[in-house]
Design a protein around this motif. Sequence first.
Motif, PDB file in Angstrom:
ATOM      1  N   GLN A  39      45.878  30.719  25.624  1.00  0.00           N
ATOM      2  CA  GLN A  39      44.503  30.946  26.033  1.00  0.00           C
ATOM      3  C   GLN A  39      44.482  31.659  27.380  1.00  0.00           C
ATOM      4  O   GLN A  39      45.271  31.355  28.272  1.00  0.00           O
ATOM      5  CB  GLN A  39      43.777  29.613  26.152  1.00  0.00           C
ATOM      6  N   ARG A  40      43.581  32.615  27.527  1.00  0.00           N
ATOM      7  CA  ARG A  40      43.490  33.398  28.755  1.00  0.00           C
ATOM      8  C   ARG A  40      42.137  33.187  29.425  1.00  0.00           C
ATOM      9  O   ARG A  40      41.146  32.870  28.790  1.00  0.00           O
ATOM     10  CB  ARG A  40      43.615  34.886  28.445  1.00  0.00           C
ATOM     11  N   VAL A  41      42.156  33.417  30.737  1.00  0.00           N
ATOM     12  CA  VAL A  41      40.930  33.402  31.521  1.00  0.00           C
ATOM     13  C   VAL A  41      40.876  34.732  32.260  1.00  0.00           C
ATOM     14  O   VAL A  41      41.869  35.149  32.858  1.00  0.00           O
ATOM     15  CB  VAL A  41      40.915  32.233  32.535  1.00  0.00           C
ATOM     16  N   GLY A  42      39.736  35.396  32.200  1.00  0.00           N
ATOM     17  CA  GLY A  42      39.557  36.654  32.920  1.00  0.00           C
ATOM     18  C   GLY A  42      38.798  36.430  34.210  1.00  0.00           C
ATOM     19  O   GLY A  42      37.837  35.662  34.248  1.00  0.00           O
ATOM     20  N   VAL A  43      39.258  37.091  35.266  1.00  0.00           N
ATOM     21  CA  VAL A  43      38.612  36.990  36.573  1.00  0.00           C
ATOM     22  C   VAL A  43      38.257  38.407  37.022  1.00  0.00           C
ATOM     23  O   VAL A  43      39.142  39.243  37.197  1.00  0.00           O
ATOM     24  CB  VAL A  43      39.566  36.356  37.619  1.00  0.00           C
ATOM     25  N   ARG A  44      36.970  38.675  37.173  1.00  0.00           N
ATOM     26  CA  ARG A  44      36.556  40.000  37.626  1.00  0.00           C
ATOM     27  C   ARG A  44      36.847  40.121  39.115  1.00  0.00           C
ATOM     28  O   ARG A  44      36.478  39.252  39.905  1.00  0.00           O
ATOM     29  CB  ARG A  44      35.075  40.230  37.369  1.00  0.00           C
ATOM     30  N   LEU A  45      37.531  41.223  39.499  1.00  0.00           N
ATOM     31  CA  LEU A  45      37.892  41.449  40.893  1.00  0.00           C
ATOM     32  C   LEU A  45      37.025  42.545  41.505  1.00  0.00           C
ATOM     33  O   LEU A  45      36.584  43.460  40.808  1.00  0.00           O
ATOM     34  CB  LEU A  45      39.362  41.851  40.999  1.00  0.00           C
ATOM     35  N   SER A  46      36.827  42.446  42.807  1.00  0.00           N
ATOM     36  CA  SER A  46      36.090  43.482  43.537  1.00  0.00           C
ATOM     37  C   SER A  46      37.014  44.681  43.749  1.00  0.00           C
ATOM     38  O   SER A  46      38.234  44.584  43.578  1.00  0.00           O
ATOM     39  CB  SER A  46      35.629  42.946  44.890  1.00  0.00           C
ATOM     40  N   SER A  47      36.446  45.790  44.170  1.00  0.00           N
ATOM     41  CA  SER A  47      37.261  46.983  44.427  1.00  0.00           C
ATOM     42  C   SER A  47      38.270  46.729  45.550  1.00  0.00           C
ATOM     43  O   SER A  47      39.393  47.228  45.502  1.00  0.00           O
ATOM     44  CB  SER A  47      36.373  48.184  44.752  1.00  0.00           C
ATOM     45  N   VAL A  48      37.910  45.933  46.538  1.00  0.00           N
ATOM     46  CA  VAL A  48      38.827  45.605  47.637  1.00  0.00           C
ATOM     47  C   VAL A  48      39.998  44.771  47.109  1.00  0.00           C
ATOM     48  O   VAL A  48      41.157  45.010  47.467  1.00  0.00           O
ATOM     49  CB  VAL A  48      38.084  44.858  48.771  1.00  0.00           C
ATOM     50  N   GLN A  49      39.716  43.802  46.262  1.00  0.00           N
ATOM     51  CA  GLN A  49      40.770  42.969  45.693  1.00  0.00           C
ATOM     52  C   GLN A  49      41.696  43.785  44.790  1.00  0.00           C
ATOM     53  O   GLN A  49      42.920  43.628  44.836  1.00  0.00           O
ATOM     54  CB  GLN A  49      40.157  41.807  44.906  1.00  0.00           C
TER      55      GLN A  49
END
Length: 125
Positions: A39-49
Motif C-alpha cells: 500500500q502506498r501513500v502519496g504526499v504532494r510536495l511544494s516546488s521548494v521541497q
Amino acid sequence: MTAWCAEDLLYLRLGTETPTWFLAADDDMLLLAAGHSEQRVGVRLSSVQLEKIRMARGGVVKTAMGVIILGAHFRLYLVGRKVNDHVWQGKASNDANFLHMARAAEESIAYPRIAVDAVTAPWKW
C-alpha cells in the motif's frame, strides 16, 4: 481507545516507521510504501521541497520537510539518492535522529557505500 499522534501515522498506515520513498521527475507527489507492491501513500510536495530533492548535491538526498499525510502535519526526514535521470528514491522517517544517524554512518570509518546502496537500492514500482 488510545489516541494516535501524527508520529505514529507511518506505522499505522504503512506498517513501518521507515518506508521507502519514490519521486518521479515529472511528478510533484512523493510516494511512500513499505515495500514493492505494498500500500502506498502519496504526499504532494511544494516546488521548494521538490527542488530540495531534485537538486541534491551529488545526487544524495538528506533533508527534512514539513508534510501533510491524511490531514496530519509532521516533519518527514528523507535519505536517498538519484537513481537515474527520472527517479529519486530512499528511506523516510519521522524520527528527528534519522538524518543524524545517516550522517554519522557516512562519516564512520567502517561505513561502506553498500549501506547507502542497500537503503536506497531501486526496486520496481
